[in-house]
Design an enzyme around this catalytic site. Structure first.
Site, PDB file in Angstrom:
ATOM      1  N   HIS A  44      -4.584  -1.113  12.374  1.00 54.02           N
ATOM      2  CA  HIS A  44      -4.921  -1.893  11.171  1.00 54.02           C
ATOM      3  C   HIS A  44      -3.746  -2.761  10.706  1.00 54.02           C
ATOM      4  CE1 HIS A  44      -8.505   0.854   9.878  1.00 54.02           C
ATOM      5  NE2 HIS A  44      -8.877  -0.111  10.707  1.00 54.02           N
ATOM      6  N   ASP A 101      -3.303   7.054   8.401  1.00 52.47           N
ATOM      7  CA  ASP A 101      -4.497   7.140   7.555  1.00 52.47           C
ATOM      8  C   ASP A 101      -5.435   8.253   8.022  1.00 52.47           C
ATOM      9  OD1 ASP A 101      -3.356   5.003   6.283  1.00 52.47           O
ATOM     10  OD2 ASP A 101      -4.918   3.554   6.805  1.00 52.47           O
ATOM     11  N   HIS A 129      -1.680   3.303  13.900  1.00 50.92           N
ATOM     12  CA  HIS A 129      -2.956   2.710  14.310  1.00 50.92           C
ATOM     13  C   HIS A 129      -2.907   1.199  14.128  1.00 50.92           C
ATOM     14  CE1 HIS A 129      -3.564   3.311   9.994  1.00 50.92           C
ATOM     15  NE2 HIS A 129      -4.696   2.623  10.014  1.00 50.92           N
ATOM     16  N   HIS A 136      -0.824   5.726   2.502  1.00 49.01           N
ATOM     17  CA  HIS A 136      -1.237   5.104   1.231  1.00 49.01           C
ATOM     18  C   HIS A 136      -1.013   6.011   0.032  1.00 49.01           C
ATOM     19  CE1 HIS A 136      -3.379   1.596   2.946  1.00 49.01           C
ATOM     20  NE2 HIS A 136      -3.605   2.410   3.960  1.00 49.01           N
ATOM     21  N   HIS A 155     -10.408   7.763  11.645  1.00 48.17           N
ATOM     22  CA  HIS A 155     -10.213   6.537  10.851  1.00 48.17           C
ATOM     23  C   HIS A 155     -10.325   5.327  11.790  1.00 48.17           C
ATOM     24  CE1 HIS A 155      -8.553   3.919   7.763  1.00 48.17           C
ATOM     25  NE2 HIS A 155      -7.588   3.543   8.582  1.00 48.17           N
ATOM     26  N   ASP A 170      -2.660  -3.577   7.845  1.00 48.13           N
ATOM     27  CA  ASP A 170      -1.779  -3.073   6.782  1.00 48.13           C
ATOM     28  C   ASP A 170      -0.766  -2.043   7.311  1.00 48.13           C
ATOM     29  OD1 ASP A 170      -4.085  -1.333   7.009  1.00 48.13           O
ATOM     30  OD2 ASP A 170      -3.447  -0.343   5.172  1.00 48.13           O
ATOM     31  N   HIS A 171      -0.783  -1.797   8.626  1.00 48.17           N
ATOM     32  CA  HIS A 171       0.205  -0.905   9.249  1.00 48.17           C
ATOM     33  C   HIS A 171       1.016  -1.607  10.334  1.00 48.17           C
ATOM     34  CE1 HIS A 171      -1.528   2.797   7.364  1.00 48.17           C
ATOM     35  NE2 HIS A 171      -2.497   1.912   7.180  1.00 48.17           N
TER      36      HIS A 171
HETATM   37 FE    FE Z   1      -4.188   1.771   5.962  1.00 52.17          FE
HETATM   38 ZN    ZN Z   2      -5.967   2.094   8.341  1.00 52.05          ZN
END
Ligand code: FE
Ligand code: ZN
Length: 256
Positions: A59, A134, A57, A172, A115, A61-62
Site C-alpha cells: 500500500h 496493517d 506490504h 496506524h 489485509h 501509505d507504507h
Molecule cells: Fe496502511
Molecule cells: Zn495497508
C-alpha cells in the site's frame, strides 16, 4: 538480550513510520516510509545513514517514500516476495521461514495475508520487537482488502507463540476508534475498560498509543480473543469455531 532502538515518526494523517537502529552494529533501517521528506529530514537531524528500507506490504501509505529515500541514501529495499510486482525497486524478496539479517539480528519473516495477499511481518525475536504493518493494530486488526477472515485469523495466530512482553509496532494510530468498537463486543472486560480510559486520555493529549505489547493485546484486543467465553456469549456464538467468531467481530467492525 540483543537491543534494538526504535523511534516512531508520525506520517500522513494517522500512519507510523519507524526508524530502527541496531546499537551493536549501527545498522539503520526504516519501516514503511510513507513519506520521503519526513524520513530524510529525520535521518539528517540524527546524522544517520540508512542501510535498509523494510516494507510490510505494498500500500502507498507504507511505500510511497521508498524510491526517493533509496535514491538519497543508497539503502536497499526489503519486502514481501509476493508483492515484488507491485513494489517498485524491491531489492530483497522476503518469504516466510528465511532469516533476514539486520545487523546483529536474525529477523524472522512471517507471511500474514489478510489485509493484503502479500503482507509480511518482521519479528526481531532476540529484541522482542514485532513490526506487523496493517495486520494487527492496538485493539484492532487490518481491514480485509485481499483476504478472507480465515486467512487473517491464521495470520494473527502466528503471533501466538511470541512472548507477552513483545513490543508491537503497527502501521496506524487507530487505537481510539478501535477501543470504542472493542467495548461493544467485550463490554464486561475490565482490563479493556481501563485501557480504553487510558487511550482516551493519551489521545486527548496527543500522545501515541504505540508501541503496545502482545500481552496487553491478548488481554484486551477482541480480534485476538475469539475464544473468550464473554465475547462468545455476547455474540451468541458459544459453540462456533474461533475463525467464525473472528469473522463476526471483523464484520461488525466493518459496519461500526
Ligand atoms: Fe496502511
Ligand atoms: Zn495497508
Amino acid at each position: 538480550m540483543a537491543a534494538l532502538d526504535v523511534e516512531l515518526l508520525e506520517a500522513l494523517s494517522d500512519n507510523y513510520v519507524c526508524l530502527v537502529v541496531d546499537p551493536a552494529t549501527g545498522t539503520s533501517g526504516v519501516v514503511d516510509p510513507a513519506e520521503a521528506d519526513l524520513v530524510l529530514r529525520a535521518l539528517e537531524e540524527r546524522d544517520r545513514k540508512l542501510d535498509w528500507i523494510l516494507n510490510t506490504h505494498h500500500h502507498a501509505d507504507h511505500t510511497a517514500g521508498n524510491l526517493e529515500v533509496k535514491r538519497a541514501t543508497g539503502a536497499k529495499i526489503a519486502g514481501p516476495a509476493a508483492d515484488a510486482h507491485r513494489i517498485e525497486g524491491l531489492d530483497v524478496e522476503l518469504v516466510e521461514g528465511e532469516n533476514f539479517v539486520f545487523g546483529s539480528h536474525d529477523v524472522r519473516i512471517l507471511e500474514t495475508p489478510g489485509h493484503t495477499s502479500g503482507h509480511i511481518a518482521f519479528f526481531f525475536a532476540d529484541a522482542k520487537v514485532l513490526f506487523c504493518g496493517d495486520t494487527l493494530f492496538a485493539l484492532g486488526c487490518g481491514r480485509l482488502f485481499e483476504g478472507t477472515p480465515a486467512q487473517m485469523w491464521h495470520s494473527l495466530e502466528k503471533f501466538a507463540s511470541m512472548p507477552d512482553e513483545t513490543l508491537v509496532y503497527c502501521g496506524h494510530e487507530y487505537t481510539l476508534s478501535n477501543a470504542r468498537f472493542a467495548l461493544t463486543v467485550d463490554p464486561d472486560n475490565k482490563a479493556l475498560g481501563a485501557r480504553a480510559a487510558e487511550i482516551e486520555q493519551a489521545r486527548a493529549s496527543g500522545r501515541p498509543t504505540i508501541p503496545t505489547t502482545l500481552g496487553l493485546e491478548r488481554r484486551t484486543n477482541p480480534f485476538l480473543r475469539p475464544h473468550d467465553p464473554g465475547i462468545r456469549r455476547h455474540l451468541g456464538m458459544e459453540d462456533a469455531g474461533d475463525a467464525d467468531v473472528f469473522a463476526e467481530i471483523r464484520a461488525r467492525k466493518d459496519r461500526f
